[in-house]
Write an enzyme that holds these catalytic residues in place. Structure first.
Site, PDB file in Angstrom:
ATOM      1  CG  ASP A   1      -1.812   1.209   1.316  1.00 50.44           C
ATOM      2  OD1 ASP A   1      -2.265   1.680   0.253  1.00 50.44           O
ATOM      3  OD2 ASP A   1      -2.062   1.718   2.424  1.00 50.44           O
ATOM      4  CB  SER A   2       0.283   4.736  -0.765  1.00 54.41           C
ATOM      5  OG  SER A   2      -1.002   4.757  -0.182  1.00 54.41           O
TER       6      SER A   2
ATOM      7  CE1 TYR B   1       2.544   5.298  -3.583  1.00 55.94           C
ATOM      8  CE2 TYR B   1       1.306   3.541  -4.626  1.00 55.94           C
ATOM      9  CZ  TYR B   1       2.468   3.997  -4.049  1.00 55.94           C
ATOM     10  OH  TYR B   1       3.541   3.137  -3.950  1.00 55.94           O
ATOM     11  N   GLY B   2      -3.039   8.939  -3.862  1.00 57.33           N
ATOM     12  CA  GLY B   2      -4.382   9.338  -4.306  1.00 57.33           C
ATOM     13  C   GLY B   2      -4.497  10.717  -4.912  1.00 57.33           C
TER      14      GLY B   2
ATOM     15  CB  CYS C   1      -3.007   0.661  -2.483  1.00 58.40           C
ATOM     16  SG  CYS C   1      -3.074   2.419  -2.909  1.00 58.40           S
ATOM     17  CG  ASN C   2      -9.448   0.934  -2.549  1.00 54.73           C
ATOM     18  OD1 ASN C   2     -10.404   0.330  -2.988  1.00 54.73           O
ATOM     19  ND2 ASN C   2      -9.034   0.796  -1.299  1.00 54.73           N
ATOM     20  CB  THR C   3      -4.848   5.118  -5.186  1.00 60.92           C
ATOM     21  OG1 THR C   3      -5.719   5.722  -4.228  1.00 60.92           O
ATOM     22  CG2 THR C   3      -4.430   6.145  -6.206  1.00 60.92           C
TER      23      THR C   3
ATOM     24  CD  GLU D   1      -0.979   7.627   6.473  1.00 60.37           C
ATOM     25  OE1 GLU D   1       0.137   7.789   6.978  1.00 60.37           O
ATOM     26  OE2 GLU D   1      -1.357   6.550   5.987  1.00 60.37           O
TER      27      GLU D   1
ATOM     28  CB  CYS E   1      -9.784   4.858   0.524  1.00 61.56           C
ATOM     29  SG  CYS E   1      -8.220   5.415   1.231  1.00 61.56           S
ATOM     30  CB  THR E   2      -6.591   0.321   2.260  1.00 62.97           C
ATOM     31  OG1 THR E   2      -5.600   1.219   1.755  1.00 62.97           O
ATOM     32  CG2 THR E   2      -6.888  -0.736   1.238  1.00 62.97           C
ATOM     33  CG  HIS E   3      -5.637   5.443   4.754  1.00 58.41           C
ATOM     34  ND1 HIS E   3      -4.974   4.858   3.715  1.00 58.41           N
ATOM     35  CD2 HIS E   3      -4.696   6.054   5.521  1.00 58.41           C
ATOM     36  CE1 HIS E   3      -3.686   5.105   3.829  1.00 58.41           C
ATOM     37  NE2 HIS E   3      -3.487   5.825   4.918  1.00 58.41           N
TER      38      HIS E   3
HETATM   39  N1  DGL Z   1      -4.197   3.484   0.329  1.00 59.95           N
HETATM   40  C1  DGL Z   1      -4.754   4.436  -0.597  1.00 59.95           C
HETATM   41  C2  DGL Z   1      -6.026   3.864  -1.187  1.00 59.95           C
HETATM   42  O1  DGL Z   1      -6.512   2.824  -0.781  1.00 59.95           O
HETATM   43  C3  DGL Z   1      -5.031   5.757   0.079  1.00 59.95           C
HETATM   44  C4  DGL Z   1      -3.796   6.529   0.468  1.00 59.95           C
HETATM   45  C5  DGL Z   1      -3.146   7.274  -0.680  1.00 59.95           C
HETATM   46  O2  DGL Z   1      -3.753   8.202  -1.238  1.00 59.95           O
HETATM   47  O3  DGL Z   1      -2.043   6.916  -1.018  1.00 59.95           O
HETATM   48  O4  DGL Z   1      -6.553   4.461  -2.100  1.00 59.95           O
END
Ligand code: DGL
Length: 286
Positions: free
Chosen positions: A12-13, A44-45, A75-77, A156, A197-199
Site C-alpha cells: 500500500d502507499s 498516491y491518491g 491500495c485502491n488507488t 494518517e 480506500c484502505t484507510h
Molecule cells: N491506500 C490508498 C487507497 O486505498 C489511500 C492513500 C493514498 O492516497 O495513497 O486508495
C-alpha cells in the site's frame, strides 16, 4: 524438511493496506507475508496516473525481490490506476481490491433486495479513474462516486479519536458530515456505502454514526475481507502450484516502509489490530 511456506507480498502507499493484511492473516495458513508501506511517496491518491503506475511498479518489484509469489495490491488507488500494468509486468498472480469490493457491494445489495445502487468513497485519483463505476456496472450495480481527499491525512495523523482526543476527532466528524451530506444528495437510490480506500475502515464507526445522524443508515462495506477471501480462494485452487505450502499454522509477517519506521511501528498497529513489531527501512527512490 516440510514444504516451503508461500510468500505473499502486500503493498500500500502507507498503513491503510494493513487493514487488508489483518483480514488476510487468518486465511493464509503458514504463509509468510511481506508488507511494504510506501510511506515516503504517500499519498498516491492525489498523484497522476503515470506517477502512480511508476510507484506501484517499483513497490511490486521490491516485493518480488523479497520472494513474493503472489501480490496483493492493498491500495485502491494503485489498483484503480496500475493493476493492468502490474499484471503485465509481473510473472506472479496479482490481486487488487476493487473487484472484490464491488462484488461485496453487489452481494450486500442483493441480500437487501434493494435497488442496486452503491455509494463509493475513495481518493481523488480512484474516483477520477472510474474503476469502481466500471467494476460495479459489470455486476449490474450503479455506483455514485465521491472523492474524499481530506480523509487519508486525517487518518494518517491519527485524528480518529482513539486516544480520547475529542477535539481532533470532532474535526474528522465534521469533515465526514460534509462529504457524506454532499454524497448522499447525489445518491438518493444508494443503499450501501463502499469504503473505496484502505484507510477508511479506520473511520467505519464514525461513518456509520454520521450516516445514522443524516437519516440514511446505509450498509457499510469494506473490500478488505472480500479481498482476503479472493486470495484464500486462489491459494486453495492452486494448492502447491507455487511450490509452497499454506498448511495449518500461523502466518508470519515482515514489514518494510520507505519512510519513518518509528511512525510505522506506532501507527501501524491501529490498522493491523496488533503490534507490527520491527519495521525495516527501504529506499525505493523518487
Ligand atoms: N491506500 C490508498 C487507497 O486505498 C489511500 C492513500 C493514498 O492516497 O495513497 O486508495
Amino acid at each position: 524438511m516440510g514444504a516451503k511456506s508461500l510468500t505473499i507480498g502486500v503493498f500500500d502507499s502507507g498503513f491503510g493496506g494493513l487493514t487488508v493484511l489483518r483480514e488476510l492473516l487468518p486465511l493464509v495458513g503458514d504463509a509468510h507475508c511481506v508488507y511494504l508501506g510506501d510511506t515516503a511517496r504517500l499519498p498516491y491518491g492525489s498523484k497522476s496516473r503515470e506517477t502512480i503506475v511508476r510507484y506501484a511498479l517499483s513497490s511490486a518489484r521490491f516485493l518480488q525481490r523479497q520472494g513474493a509469489e503472489l501480490l496483493v495490491v492493498a491500495c485502491n488507488t494503485a489498483t484503480a490506476l496500475a493493476l493492468d500494468e502490474l499484471r503485465a509486468a509481473l510473472t506472479i498472480p496479482v490481486v487488487g481490491v476493487i473487484e472484490p469490493g464491488a462484488e461485496a457491494a453487489a452481494d450486500a445489495c442483493r441480500e437487501q433486495g434493494t435497488t442496486p445502487g452503491v455509494l463509493v468513497l475513495a481518493t481523488q485519483a480512484t474516483i477520477e479513474s472510474h474503476a469502481y463505476a466500471r467494476a460495479c456496472a459489470a455486476l449490474g450495480l450503479e455506483a455514485t462516486e465521491k472523492a474524499c481527499p481530506l480523509l487519508v491525512p486525517l487518518v494518517e495523523e491519527g485524528w480518529i479519536g482513539e486516544d480520547g482526543d475529542t477535539a481532533r476527532a470532532s474535526v474528522t466528524a465534521q469533515v465526514l458530515r460534509i462529504y457524506l451530506g454532499e454524497a448522499l444528495r447525489d445518491a438518493p437510490e444508494s443503499r450501501a456505502l463502499l469504503l473505496g480506500c484502505t484507510h477508511y475502515p479506520l473511520l467505519r464507526t464514525e461513518i456509520e454514526r454520521t450516516l445514522a445522524e443524516l437519516g440514511r443508515p446505509l450498509r457499510v462495506i469494506d473490500s478488505a475481507q472480500a479481498t482476503a477471501r479472493v486470495v484464500a480462494r486462489i491459494l486453495s485452487e492452486n494448492g502447491g502450484a507455487h511450490g509452497a505450502s499454506t498448511g495449518i499454522g500461523e502466518a508470519t509477517c515482515e514489514f518494510f516502509a520507505t519512510d519513518s519506521v518509528r511512525k510505522f511501528e506506532r501507527l501501524g498497529s491501529r490498522f493491523l489490530g496488533r503490534p507490527v513489531g520491527e519495521v525495516q527501512l527501504v529506499d525505493l527512490g523518487g
